[in-house]
Design a protein around this motif. Structure first.
Motif, PDB file in Angstrom:
ATOM      1  N   PHE A 161      58.297  51.108  50.424  1.00  0.00           N
ATOM      2  CA  PHE A 161      59.160  51.975  49.607  1.00  0.00           C
ATOM      3  C   PHE A 161      59.156  53.416  50.119  1.00  0.00           C
ATOM      4  O   PHE A 161      60.159  54.122  49.992  1.00  0.00           O
ATOM      5  N   ALA A 162      58.040  53.856  50.684  1.00  0.00           N
ATOM      6  CA  ALA A 162      57.988  55.240  51.181  1.00  0.00           C
ATOM      7  C   ALA A 162      58.966  55.419  52.340  1.00  0.00           C
ATOM      8  O   ALA A 162      59.731  56.380  52.378  1.00  0.00           O
TER       9      ALA A 162
ATOM     10  N   PRO B  82      61.094  55.023  45.287  1.00  0.00           N
ATOM     11  CA  PRO B  82      60.100  54.073  44.750  1.00  0.00           C
ATOM     12  C   PRO B  82      60.691  53.006  43.826  1.00  0.00           C
ATOM     13  O   PRO B  82      59.973  52.110  43.416  1.00  0.00           O
TER      14      PRO B  82
END
Lengths: 341, 341, 341
Positions: free
Chosen positions: B185-186, B191
């Motif tokens: 997700f980063a 997120p």
């Protein structure tokens, strides 16, 4: 000594000299994508690897005009930086397709000089040759330009090269392997084969494209043609940038798909005139006249000689009563293309 | 006989006919670079080979809309040259990702016709299918357009196809190998996973992009869509060029990254309306509404159904009191995308 | 909770924090083609695989500024979304060339913070590092920006990093294999070697390019820099879009070919100021001043430290009598490049 290039003047050209042009250029698929973004190019042989393979080629070559523009761009710093006018082209021949990954280099041989009677400028003829990384000739053509004189020295001996009015059909180089015997007219976009065209026939290509500053500058830079007239709006009192003549050539050629979808590959440039300047805001249209038709030794492959006229006005009009180009005419180009018989 | 394409009229469509569209097109990384230059596209799966590999794919596929635009462009000369209006889309499904090097061909089957009561035009429904060089279906979709009649002949029998209001979640095709169980997700940029979104939620994507003539023409040509309304400023009294609706789709989808960065791949087009024309100078913004959420059989992969609205005004506004689209609304699109659960 | 990114405020930076920037990006030949279309780039090492091979490299790397722009673009959502001003660069070093096919990721370490006396904003220093898919450092640089505060909390402890005024010649990283001992000056475009340049020498690069909205937006998006000031004409009362400072850097660097054709690779960024904003319609010119000359351990390879100034006015003018940048000056950049000795 100045570090920057002031360009060559008329005195700097001697018949027989060969100029090595700088900045070799590797061309890949990115340039092809940009060509499709800049021009409404739809000729199938230059669009699809599979279509090109069905015509006997290993994969789809770059558009033939990419070779021309890139080679031409290399010559600008040495040939036309101080040019007053681009006067003509002759004896242009494509000898090898440009494949993605090829690196183009160019040289020009000075083949003629003639000082003008005013003593302030002269005409220079060069034969320019573009080669790939294997040393094979991609294309060669003759171009002549009027160039300023630096000083007031004596005129050189006049040498005017003998140039053919057109490349003979027998001298056209057909790409190795090209075979139109299994040509797919449906995928190519039109049913017309060479025998459907008649000498003298005129085709209005119908569509028009309005030119934007950003587009012609992107195109001209892509060929590393950095002549300032194309980029610097402070160069003229009206703030206009003169559009590179080759941008008009590619635009007109792409528009000619509508009626000449099967004129797949350009193999010769017999002549050409940039009849009037083109500026952003002009809407470019095109029409063609069939000048000649010929056979070639390759299976199913014929040749069609075409006059391609770019105009910002009506189709079919070329000259005014006094014999000059009509002010709407931007380009008058004479070329040979290959077409299924 | 004219050599140029006058396009098909209403009479030229018969239910059951299959049209082979011309000019196959090989797409490579150049087109991807241009896509990133034309749109603020940042979805990681379409940006990075390594990110795509971490999601189970061999490398990064082209943006899903590249498939749509290229297939759509191929249909224009056969379907919409004489179209008065583009009325709708339905049942669009992406079945195979587009990999660099793939060659796209397209066919359309006529699945419906209905003459208008004025006798001067009619509606034609086609199901268009784009395939790669292996014959695999890249995507298919239904589109219907209003087309002019050439003459005054009798009306054909009316056939109106039954079309689903949306592709069922169970009918979505998940790209082979796709696996979001190790999704980063980063690196993806946000997120939010599928469970963070709620049906009915509205997301304002905040950013705006002002459209330039040069950009929409580059984009439209790139997909070989040569409809003259997009290119010819002499075509309308006000000198404006109508922007290809697909340009607005891609712009809005790219803007939707801000809030939907993890809606990685588009797998279905449920419907869409080009609510109002878009012109150069308009500043396009976008907002989305979550319409549905579903599971898929692929590991970690969920599906989110979104309404994507492009506007030149405020977010959230869709229709005026009379039920018509607000004049600021440019696009109302209904699609399914894949998102980590 | 809002799904969209509101950006970081001054309070969100703590010295020692490392930020992973989102959206890794695979760069290939399409980006190179676009670079050549967007800028009049002619440095031979970045134009030709064969030329690069003659200099000991496996093939032609992407322009060094492609690395910088792509890495910089990745930092925008995390570093400069709420920035009031981009204050400076320092200690920039290119450590590995960017090869087609490489995937770029970026991280930034917060190395300094200092709240402004007004309590409403502060200065943040970050050291940003771009890496390829093998984890090798492509480049790193320090940048500091003024960022708005979200609230009225207490000031953090001031940390001001010690930064060198220039990268020392001994710290320059020479690309593995680089060898200028067989350098072809004719193909490179100019005969001037390092020993032909003198510290203090000023070179006017002569040519100018007028900037278009479409071009700077294409460029800025290509690097996935989506800062709204560059794209949204409704963002300012005058409808102008602020041109990404990196667009001016690349334009000036490309123009500097004329006089610095042999300054082939950029290896360090010592400092830089975007002295005044640039807008569409401005005609960008460039001049350079030689600041230093140094040897390197690589065969035939020297280093030249240059001040590169982009201006919309005359060459040579930098500051007004009060010591401020002249209003015509757009950029004042200090960098090291590699040049044949």
């Amino acid at each position: 000594m100045s570090k920057t290039n002031a360009g060559r003047f008329f005195e700097d050209y001697t018949v027989g000299d060969v100029i090595t042009h700088a900045v070799p250029r590797t061309i890949k698929m990115g340039e092809r994508a940009l060509y499709h973004a800049l021009y409404p190019a739809r000729h199938a042989l230059h669009s699809s690897d599979q279509f090109a393979q069905s015509c006997g080629l290993p994969f789809s070559p770059l558009d033939d005009l990419v070779t021309f523009h890139t080679v031409f761009g290399k010559t600008v710093p040495d040939v036309s930086l101080n040019a007053v006018a681009n006067l003509g082209y002759a004896e242009g021949r494509w000898e090898t397709p440009l494949w993605p990954g090829d690196t183009i280099t160019a040289t020009s041989e000075v083949i003629g000089v003639k000082q003008n009677s005013n003593g302030k400028s002269g005409v220079v003829w060069v034969r320019t040759t573009g080669r790939n990384q294997h040393g094979e000739v991609l294309m060669s053509y003759v171009r002549w330009v009027m160039v300023r004189k630096r000083g007031q020295g004596p005129a050189p001996e006049t040498v005017i090269p003998e140039l053919r009015s057109a490349v003979a059909a027998a001298d056209l180089v057909i790409p190795r392997g090209l075979d139109f015997s299994a040509y797919d007219f449906a995928l190519a976009g039109e049913p017309h084969r060479l025998s459907d065209y008649a000498v003298g026939e005129v085709i209005d290509h119908v569509d028009g494209v309005t030119i934007e500053e950003a587009e012609h500058m992107l195109a001209t830079r892509l060929w590393q043609n950095t002549a300032k007239v194309h980029f610097d709006a402070t160069n003229r009192p009206d703030g206009k940038r003169l559009i590179y003549g080759g941008h008009v050539i590619s635009m007109a050629r792409a528009l000619s798909f509508n009626g000449l979808a099967n004129a797949q590959m350009i193999v010769a440039l017999n002549g050409g005139a940039h009849a009037n300047p083109c500026f952003a805001g002009d809407t470019v249209r095109a029409w063609s006249e069939v000048l000649d038709i010929a056979e070639t030794p390759a299976p199913g492959v014929g040749a069609i000689r075409l006059r391609l006229v770019a105009t910002k006005g009506a189709a079919g009009v070329l000259r005014t009563d006094d014999g000059k180009y009509h002010p709407d005419v931007l380009l008058d180009l004479d070329y040979w293309a290959l077409m299924p018989e």
